[in-house]
Design an enzyme around this catalytic site. Sequence first.
Site, short mmCIF file in Angstrom:
data_model
loop_
_atom_site.label_atom_id
_atom_site.label_comp_id
_atom_site.label_asym_id
_atom_site.label_seq_id
_atom_site.Cartn_x
_atom_site.Cartn_y
_atom_site.Cartn_z
N TRP A 96 0.82 -1.21 0.00
CA TRP A 96 0.00 0.00 0.00
C TRP A 96 0.86 1.26 0.00
O TRP A 96 0.45 2.32 0.45
CB TRP A 96 -0.99 -0.04 1.18
CG TRP A 96 -1.96 -1.18 1.04
CD1 TRP A 96 -2.13 -1.97 -0.08
CD2 TRP A 96 -2.86 -1.71 2.02
NE1 TRP A 96 -3.08 -2.94 0.15
CE2 TRP A 96 -3.55 -2.81 1.44
CE3 TRP A 96 -3.16 -1.37 3.34
CZ2 TRP A 96 -4.51 -3.54 2.12
CZ3 TRP A 96 -4.12 -2.10 4.03
CH2 TRP A 96 -4.79 -3.18 3.41
N HIS A 145 -18.50 -5.93 6.70
CA HIS A 145 -18.68 -5.10 5.51
C HIS A 145 -20.14 -4.72 5.31
O HIS A 145 -20.46 -3.98 4.39
CB HIS A 145 -18.13 -5.82 4.27
CG HIS A 145 -16.66 -6.10 4.40
ND1 HIS A 145 -15.73 -5.10 4.46
CD2 HIS A 145 -15.98 -7.25 4.54
CE1 HIS A 145 -14.53 -5.63 4.62
NE2 HIS A 145 -14.65 -6.94 4.67
N HIS A 205 -3.61 -11.33 10.86
CA HIS A 205 -4.97 -11.17 10.34
C HIS A 205 -4.92 -10.92 8.84
O HIS A 205 -4.05 -10.23 8.33
CB HIS A 205 -5.65 -9.99 11.04
CG HIS A 205 -6.89 -9.56 10.33
ND1 HIS A 205 -8.05 -10.30 10.32
CD2 HIS A 205 -7.15 -8.48 9.55
CE1 HIS A 205 -8.96 -9.70 9.58
NE2 HIS A 205 -8.44 -8.59 9.10
#
Length: 771
Positions: free
Chosen positions: A576, A709, A656
């Site tokens: 990222w 979500h 995770h």
Amino acid sequence: MTAKSVAAATRATVHGYPRQGRNRELKKAVEGYWKGGVTAQALQATAAELRRENWARLVEAGIQEVPTGDFSLYDHVLDTTVAVGAIPARHRAAVHADPLDRYFAMARGTQLVAPLEMTKWFDTNYHYLVPELGPGTTFTANPAKQVGELREALALGHSARPVLLGPVTYLLLAKPAPGVADDFQPITLLDRLIPVYAELLADLRAAGAEWVQLDEPALVQDRTPAELNAVARAYRELGALSDRPKLLVASYFDRLGEALPVLAKAPIDGLALDFTGPAAANLDDLAAVGGLPGKRLIAGVIDGRNIWINDLEKSLAILATLFGLAGRVDVAPSCSLLHVPLDAAAERDLDPQIARWLAFARQKTAESALLARALREGTGAIAADLAANRADLASRATSPITRDPAVRARLAGTTAEDARRAQPYPERAAAQRARLRLPLLPTTTIGSFPQTAELRVARADLTAGRIDTAAYRERIEAEVREVITYQEKAGLDVLVHGEPERNDMVQYFAEQLTGYLATRHGWVQSYGTRYVRPPVLAGDISRPHPMTTDWYRYAQDLTDRPVKGMLTGPVTMLAWSFVRDDQPLAVTARQVALALRDEVTDLEAAGAAVIQVDEPALRETLPLRAAARPGYLDWATEGFRLATSAVRADTQIHTHMCYAEFGAIMTAIDELDADVISLEAARSHMEVAHELAGAGYPREVGPGVWDIHSPRVPSTEEAVELLRAGLAAIPAERLWVNPDCGLKTRGWTETRASLESLVGAARRLRGELEG
Ligand code: GLN
Ligand code: ZN
């Protein structure tokens, strides 16, 4: 034709340009339209003005053929869906009156209908809207946008080349529409789609297009013989059309591989190939198929998706080889410039010397033009630019930023043992059990708690200087107190501090590590009107001071229950960011891993019994070609272990990840050697727990039981049911209870209700199991 006469005809072009404008005018106009403050007409006028500006800037910079049709109000794959008339029935039914509103309904959904699914555009951080197709799909050509934008450019006097997504990639990116069998293959619709592309091409030809570019990036992935046959058929048929523009098929992000001979033989007029990074293999591959005699080649010698200046001399050498291999060679960035920010010259806060290492869209455009000019007029014509480029490259190569002897010495001194926990898992598990004394089915969360409006205001206040750091700190402390108190009351077993101090899980660390730079205007489109500003990993990475221990201590002092230390792993830190391209990613990852290793050690020393290192990007950075995957997974997993292996046996390492497709990386998950892994699982009904069990995964697992979500609150019964499904795969001694992912996008009300269900479900099952 001689190589020399080929060179004399060289032009510069680009495949696409950032869409939003210098001050993100498009974002403002589109969001204004959604809110009702901007009319459709005003929105279209802003869009036309931005296109006009982009073309003008390209031409000014020396680009002789501008792209059209690459512009988008939201996403170019969605534009293709409109152009081929593949609008899902639910969007037609909900919004049939107005095409613009229907377009945004597909992108974002309405009160009544769900939007199209969104997913990552190959291995970039751009997201597109996934076409939904089925055996009943019919296509109809809607050339309005493509033809309209071409006409605009031609009317402005530009030489223009429409760019649209090719038919094979369009189908390969699609998925079965809801209600259609999962095994439906959209590529079977090719015969229905080709006539629609034929119509679009004819319309573009009629509107004045000499060339049309069809983008087929899906062909740089491993393709089956049947898919390669589909490519051959598609381009045989499009090539055979009588009144058609010249056809150029573009590929990028990797080598074309097996698709190259297919396209080289097709009756089309040119190819665009990527010659950067691993795609440089296209050079030998092209020679091996005998080149593209008499055809046009657009040579992507400038990396279109990273932000570093080009090595102009190296590019000239590649181009020199290519001249013998095609009838015409043009110069371009490897892919659309959509993936880089607009203008490095706007970065006035950077040291000017360092700013010279950076090339955003505007600089890459200029580099393309410069290379084309050198080819037409001889390198003498750009002698001064070449000298400046050489000096900038040298300054980058020798800078203390990119070469920190201490970092390099430390890296050289690391051994394979450093990336291995000292004790085997069973020994660690026993030590951790004795220290943590957790109940069966322990409950925890993934790290972040709701990022409330107050938190965002506090951050904005700090940035604007309305409050000082002490006042900001107080607001964050208050938040941590609230989060800890809440978790104790809710009955969670392993707590988190809630990450209120983090604007973003990568940026937070990038801001504190030496070797990272921040940009002020480096925005790139993530999806629709959402823009991100990735940090720049420019140099050797070191950690001047602890990054998270103060917050850990603050939170741990408030409670007797264990609080997790919370870090972002090396792969995600790279994925990222814009990452330096002057050394292998594996080396950069190891440097980041060593910095994190220090943080892990400090957290342990501060008392953390549980430390979580998130790697949500592990799966998404997987190379496009299967052959490159083992090498990637090797360094990716080694980086994680290097970051996490310095701890004692009784310190529990968690990781995770947040996605549901693990198949390709199952072994890699095991190689991380984390004591506990939490993953997304709610939507797929704990499928991943079964996959892990099937692969013999030996350690503890927390498959998510709350789909974060969605704003839906799961009931206790629902969570119990999911946990039972989990227990069918993973024994109770190794099963954790947690949500799918962090809670920062959720509100407090749903968070409270959902965590109550989650804790309630764990308690009920504990009762049954122990009773
Ligand atoms: N710890 C992070 C959070 O909870 C993890 C986010 C992620 O996986 N994307 O927000
Ligand atoms: Zn996640």
